[in-house]
Design an enzyme around this catalytic site. Structure first.
Site, PDB file in Angstrom:
ATOM      1  N   PHE A   7       0.829  -1.200   0.000  1.00 30.11           N
ATOM      2  CA  PHE A   7       0.000   0.000   0.000  1.00 30.11           C
ATOM      3  C   PHE A   7       0.868   1.256   0.000  1.00 30.11           C
ATOM      4  CE2 PHE A   7      -2.853  -3.112   1.911  1.00 30.11           C
ATOM      5  CZ  PHE A   7      -4.084  -2.815   1.342  1.00 30.11           C
ATOM      6  N   ASP A   8       0.470   2.229  -0.801  1.00 24.82           N
ATOM      7  CA  ASP A   8       0.994   3.570  -0.631  1.00 24.82           C
ATOM      8  C   ASP A   8       0.355   4.133   0.646  1.00 24.82           C
ATOM      9  OD1 ASP A   8       2.236   6.061  -1.324  1.00 24.82           O
ATOM     10  OD2 ASP A   8       0.294   6.752  -2.050  1.00 24.82           O
TER      11      ASP A   8
END
Length: 496
Positions: A7-8
Site C-alpha cells: 500500500f501507498d
C-alpha cells in the site's frame, strides 16, 4: 488471489491534505512566495517533495533542497498529525490480515515519518513490512521503494498487488509484475490512473477490499456480523478482455491508416482529373515526383489530424527521470541513427531486401529541401503521434514498460514494410521509447525522430557525404558518442 499487498500511504490509507499543504505553504513563505490557496498545493501530495518544488515553482535543486528542509521544520512536529485515516481502512486491513495476506507499506515519504503516522493511528500492527524513503533523499523513487518492500517480504514479484492513488504507484508496481490497483478516492488527476495502466480502479474502500479478497476464499463480516463472501464486480472473460485490449491498442493505427489513405486517394484522384482535363499538364508531368511527395505529406498530416482529438485525451506526460539537456537527446538521436546505418552498410544488410532498394529509389527522387521537410518534420510528427503518443501509451495500460516498448517498436519497424527499415525502426524505436520515458516529454521523441531522419536523409541523398561518414572509424565514433549520451542521461537521472 494475492499472497501479499503493498500500500501507498498518502492518499491511499490516510488523507494528509491539511498537514502537507500547510507545511508546503510554510516552506514557500520562507522563500518569499505567498500561496493562500491550499488547494493549489494538493499536487505536492504523492510525488517526492524535491521534484515538486522544482516542477511547480521552478526552483533550482539547491533552492528545492532548502524548501524541503523548511517543510520538515513544520511537518515533523505538527503537519505529520494533521492527517486522518480514510473511513473503512482499519477494518479492511483487519479483514486482509484475517485472510492470511501479508501487508506492507511502500511510500515515498521518509520511512521515519511513515512509522510515526502508522503508530499514531494504531495501524502499525497491521503491516509485516514498512518501507519509505531515506531522510537524505535516497530511495524516494517508487520503483526502489517497491523493490525494497519485496526484498523484505521475501516474495517473488508477480504474486502480489500494489495499491496507490497516483500514477507513480502504478508505474512502480508494474516494474515488478504486480497487479496494480488505483484508488479513486485519493489525489490522482482525472484519467491519471487509467492512463498509467492500473489493472483495477477502486472508487471506494469497500470496492478495494472486495477486489483484494477476490478469489482467496476469504470471508468478511457484514454490518450484522454475518460472514459473507466478497464479490467484486465481474471482469470480462479472458477472450473478451484480450480482444478489448487489442482493439484499444490498434484503434489509433486503424484511424491513421484510414485517414491517411483516404486523403492520398482523394489527392491522386484530383491530380488525375486535372491531367485528364488538360489543366497544368506539362507542369504536373514535369513535377510528378514532387506531386507524389506532396500527396504523401498531406496524407501523413491527415492521418495525424484524425488522431489529435484522441491524443489530447491521453495522459502522455509524466514526471521526468533525468535532467539531461535537449541537445544531449539530439546528439543521441543523430549518433545512433548514423551509427546503426553504417553498421547496416558494413554488414550489407540492404542486400537482404529488394523492397528496401525500391523504397530508397522513391525517397531520393524528391528534391532535397522538400525531402528534408517531409522526412525531418512531417513524418516524425505523424509517426510519433501514432506509435509513441498513442500505441505505446495505450500498451502501458496493460503491460510493463519493457513489453510495451519492445512491442510498439516492433510495430513501428514492421510499418516500414521491408527488412532493412524494420530492423532499423525497431532499434530506433527502442531509443525513442527510452528517451520518452526518461523525459516524460512527448516533444523529445518527435525532435529525436526528426534529427535522426534528417541526418540519414542528408548522408544518403548526397553520396559524397555518405562516403565520408560511412567509414568504419566514423561508425565507432558515432556509437561511442551514443554511449556517452546514454551515460549523461543516466548520470543526470533524478529520483521520482
Amino acid at each position: 488471489m494475492f499472497q501479499y499487498v503493498l500500500f501507498d500511504l498518502d492518499g491511499t490509507l490516510t488523507d494528509p491534505r491539511e498537514g502537507i499543504t500547510k507545511s508546503v505553504q510554510f516552506a514557500l513563505m520562507q522563500q518569499g512566495i505567498h500561496e493562500p490557496d491550499l488547494s493549489r498545493l494538493e499536487p505536492f501530495i504523492g510525488p517526492p517533495l524535491l521534484d515538486s518544488f522544482m516542477d511547480f515553482y521552478d526552483m533550482t535543486q539547491e533552492q528545492a533542497a532548502i524548501a524541503v528542509a523548511d517543510y520538515r521544520k513544520r511537518f515533523a512536529p505538527i503537519g505529520i498529525f494533521e492527517n486522518k485515516v480514510y473511513a473503512g481502512i482499519p477494518e479492511m486491513l483487519g479483514h486482509l490480515k484475517d485472510a492470511g495476506i501479508k501487508l506492507a507499506v511502500a511510500s515515498s515519504k521518509p520511512e521515519e515519518y511513515v512509522i510515526r503516522i502508522l503508530e499514531h493511528f494504531k495501524l502499525d500492527g497491521c503491516f509485516d513490512v514498512v518501507v519509505g524513503s531515506n531522510m537524505d533523499g535516497s530511495r524516494c523513487d517508487k520503483e526502489e521503494v517497491v523493490e525494497e518492500a519485496l526484498r523484505r517480504l521475501g516474495k517473488d514479484p508477480g504474486t502480489g498487488a500494489m495499491v496507490g492513488d497516483r500514477k507513480f504507484d502504478i508505474y512502480g508496481g508494474k516494474q515488478f509484475g504486480l497487479t496494480t490497483v488505483g484508488v479513486a478516492f485519493g489525489y490522482a488527476g482525472k484519467g491519471e490512473l487509467e492512463a498509467a495502466g492500473a489493472d483495477y480502479i477502486a472508487k471506494t474502500v469497500g470496492a478495494l477490499e472486495a477486489f483484494l479478497l477476490k478469489g482467496t476464499g476469504a470471508k468478511k463480516k457484514d454490518v450484522n456480523g454475518n460472514k459473507t463472501v466478497a464479490e467484486p464486480k465481474e471482469s470480462p472473460d479472458g477472450k473478451s478482455a484480450f480482444f478489448m485490449k487489442a482493439w484499444e491498442i490498434m484503434f489509433p493505427f486503424i484511424l491513421y491508416y484510414l485517414g491517411s489513405n483516404v486523403c492520398y486517394i482523394v489527392i491522386i484522384t484530383l491530380f488525375r482529373m486535372l491531367l485528364a482535363g488538360g489543366a497544368g499538364f506539362d507542369w504536373m508531368h514535369e513535377n510528378s515526383v514532387g506531386m507524389a511527395s506532396l500527396a504523401k505529406a498531406c496524407s501523413m498530416l491527415a492521418g495525424a489530424g484524425v488522431l489529435i482529438p484522441f491524443f489530447r485525451k491521453e495522459q502522455t506526460a509524466w514526471q521526468a527521470r533525468t535532467e539531461a539537456s535537449f541537445p544531449t537527446m539530439g546528439f543521441l538521436a543523430a549518433s545512433s541513427a548514423l551509427g546503426i546505418n553504417i553498421v547496416f552498410g558494413l554488414l550489407q544488410i540492404a542486400a537482404m531486401s529488394i523492397g528496401y532498394y525500391e523504397t530508397e529509389r522513391m525517397q531520393y527522387q524528391i528534391p532535397f529541401l522538400p525531402g528534408l521537410i517531409l522526412y525531418g518534420l512531417i513524418s516524425p510528427l505523424a509517426e510519433e503521434l501514432l506509435f509513441r503518443g498513442m500505441i505505446y501509451n495505450r500498451m502501458k495500460k496493460y503491460f510493463s514498460i519493457w513489453t510495451s516498448g519492445i512491442a510498439s517498436s516492433a510495430l513501428f519497424g514492421l510499418y516500414h514494410g521491408n527488412v532493412v527499415q524494420t530492423l532499423y525502426g525497431m532499434l530506433m524505436g527502442m531509443i525513442l521509447v527510452y528517451a520518452y520515458e526518461m523525459t516524460g516529454n512527448f516533444k523529445i521523441p518527435v525532435m529525436m525522430h526528426g534529427v535522426a531522419n534528417a541526418c540519414v536523409f542528408t548522408t544518403t541523398y548526397y553520396p559524397a557525404v555518405g562516403t565520408v561518414t560511412g567509414m568504419p572509424v566514423n561508425c565507432v565514433l558515432f556509437l561511442v558518442v551514443s554511449g556517452v549520451c546514454f551515460g549523461m542521461i543516466q548520470k543526470k537521472r533524478i529520483e521520482i
